[in-house]
Write a protein that holds these residues in place. Structure first.
Motif, PDB file in Angstrom:
ATOM      1  N   LYS A 149     -13.532   0.300   0.348  1.00  0.00           N
ATOM      2  CA  LYS A 149     -12.183  -0.260   0.364  1.00  0.00           C
ATOM      3  C   LYS A 149     -11.104   0.784   0.641  1.00  0.00           C
ATOM      4  O   LYS A 149     -10.004   0.427   1.082  1.00  0.00           O
ATOM      5  CB  LYS A 149     -11.903  -0.941  -0.978  1.00  0.00           C
ATOM      6  N   CYS A 150     -11.380   2.042   0.380  1.00  0.00           N
ATOM      7  CA  CYS A 150     -10.389   3.125   0.582  1.00  0.00           C
ATOM      8  C   CYS A 150     -10.974   4.162   1.532  1.00  0.00           C
ATOM      9  O   CYS A 150     -11.370   5.259   1.102  1.00  0.00           O
ATOM     10  CB  CYS A 150     -10.005   3.756  -0.745  1.00  0.00           C
ATOM     11  N   GLY A 209      -6.347   0.181  -1.813  1.00  0.00           N
ATOM     12  CA  GLY A 209      -6.749  -0.236  -0.476  1.00  0.00           C
ATOM     13  C   GLY A 209      -6.741   0.913   0.498  1.00  0.00           C
ATOM     14  O   GLY A 209      -6.909   2.085   0.131  1.00  0.00           O
ATOM     15  N   GLN A 265       0.805  -1.222   0.000  1.00  0.00           N
ATOM     16  CA  GLN A 265       0.000   0.000   0.000  1.00  0.00           C
ATOM     17  C   GLN A 265       0.839   1.273   0.000  1.00  0.00           C
ATOM     18  O   GLN A 265       0.322   2.355  -0.269  1.00  0.00           O
ATOM     19  CB  GLN A 265      -0.943  -0.001   1.197  1.00  0.00           C
TER      20      GLN A 265
END
Length: 396
Positions: free
Chosen positions: A106-107, A74, A46
């Motif tokens: 997801k983010c 992510g 990430q």
């Protein structure tokens, strides 16, 4: 030399390899993940997906966005830059409601979104954007009429859309997200050449609770009446309008053939709490006439314009509370000297021409120094900044 030939990338620590991979673009990162299993695992780190810029990737479609979201994006994502299909011959829907819902889930730390040439007319409201956004930048986009409204439109009766909404959101909508009763959390809104942005959109921004910075660049359909109606002022129920706004930028730098609205004249109604103002292009002249009404103004920036020295000095006499005055790419018109009658000063003309030829290179600096001294005398507590400024020379 044989000792060095035996070493390859497998001997490097993962932190160094991640630093090397950080210089690759998104398209190159995806290709690098196909080399081996180790690189595939490193590419999904990430730390490589904090800032994702897809504006240079012209072939991005909704299918590619889904692949990136499912495999790479992510909780590390902070800033996302996308290029739409508004100017593409391919066309089609670029940002769907289901993809934005999945992005919000997801983010959860995404704070900045930049959209270039995106057609947002398929989204009825900006409430479909991730709720974690703090900065929203729109450049050359098309907007629907009620895009900035706080309330969502009535649910559609189409069974396909309702099934898609219930299956994509799930438990995320119950806690926070699209169905949250809280307002929009965007603090900075940047609109750069968005021709569909009108006074109605500007009026919708008054319901935003956290908007503190608004930048309107080449917003040709904003009028002085629209800006005046949204100005922060005392009303019957207290302060009304964009009273939380601390910084405002208005600039018209291009667009030949457009009717000049002079929206900055709307600042003449006064704006409570406005501390920073930036004027650009054709809005500088009308805006300087109204800056004296801004009692809380502390910072003023003028850029990409042509103004006279006398106009600057007259406007600054009423701005005693300024802490910072900045000029960026400004062309100053010198003060005009009174005309000389015929027969007078014939010998002085030749002397002035010789002096002008000798000091042609340093004349701009001397005139800027004289303007700087006069402004420093009017505003002793103000910081003056001149960046790439010139002085227009007379044709005489």
């Amino acid at each position: 030399m044989d000792e060095f030939k035996a070493y390859n990338l497998d001997y490097f620590p993962e932190n160094i390899l991640i630093d090397v991979l950080s210089y690759l673009s998104v398209r190159e990162l995806v290709r690098a993940g196909r080399v081996c299993k180790r690189w595939k695992r490193l590419v999904k780190d990430q730390r490589l997906w904090r800032l994702v810029d897809l504006t240079a990737w012209k072939g991005v479609t909704s299918r590619i966005l889904w692949v990136l979201l499912r495999q790479y994006l992510g909780c590390g994502l902070r800033c996302l830059r996308l290029r739409g299909l508004l100017l593409s011959a391919r066309g089609g829907t670029f940002l769907s409601k289901s993809w934005l819902r999945a992005l919000s889930t997801k983010c959860p730390r995404l704070s900045r979104l930049y959209l270039l040439h995106a057609d947002l007319r398929s989204l009825p409201s900006c409430k479909f954007l991730p709720p974690s956004l703090k900065v929203l930048e729109l450049c050359g986009c098309e907007l629907p009429r009620g895009f900035f409204n706080q309330t969502l439109p009535a649910p559609s009766s189409c069974p396909q859309e309702s099934a898609e909404a219930t299956s994509s959101v799930g438990a995320q909508q119950k806690g926070k997200g699209l169905g949250t009763p809280f307002g929009i959390s965007i603090e900075r809104l940047v609109l750069n050449h968005v021709p569909s942005f009108t006074d109605q959109h500007l009026q919708s921004l008054t319901s935003w609770e956290r908007l503190s910075r608004l930048e309107l660049r080449d917003a040709f359909r904003i009028t002085a009446n629209g800006l005046r109606s949204c100005a922060a002022k005392d009303g019957i129920c207290g302060v009304e309008g964009l009273f939380r706004l601390k910084s405002l930028e208005i600039g018209i730098t291009g667009g030949q053939g457009y009717h000049l609205q002079m929206a900055s004249l709307g600042l003449g109604a006064g704006w409570l709490g406005l501390e920073e103002l930036s004027l650009g292009g054709k809005e500088v002249g009308p805006g300087l006439l109204c800056t004296s009404r801004l009692k809380d103004l502390k910072r003023l920036c003028l850029k990409a314009c042509t103004v006279s020295e006398l106009q600057i000095v007259r406007s600054c006499r009423m701005l005693r509370g300024l802490h910072r005055l900045e000029f960026l790419d400004v062309i100053f018109q010198p003060r005009q000297c009174p005309p000389v009658e015929e027969g007078e000063g014939e010998g002085e003309e030749e002397q002035e021409r010789e002096e002008a030829a000798d000091g042609e290179n340093s004349s701009d600096e001397n005139k800027l120094d004289s303007l700087r001294r006069s402004l420093a005398a009017l505003l002793p507590c103000c910081t003056l900044i001149f960046t790439n400024c010139t002085v227009q020379r007379n044709s005489d």
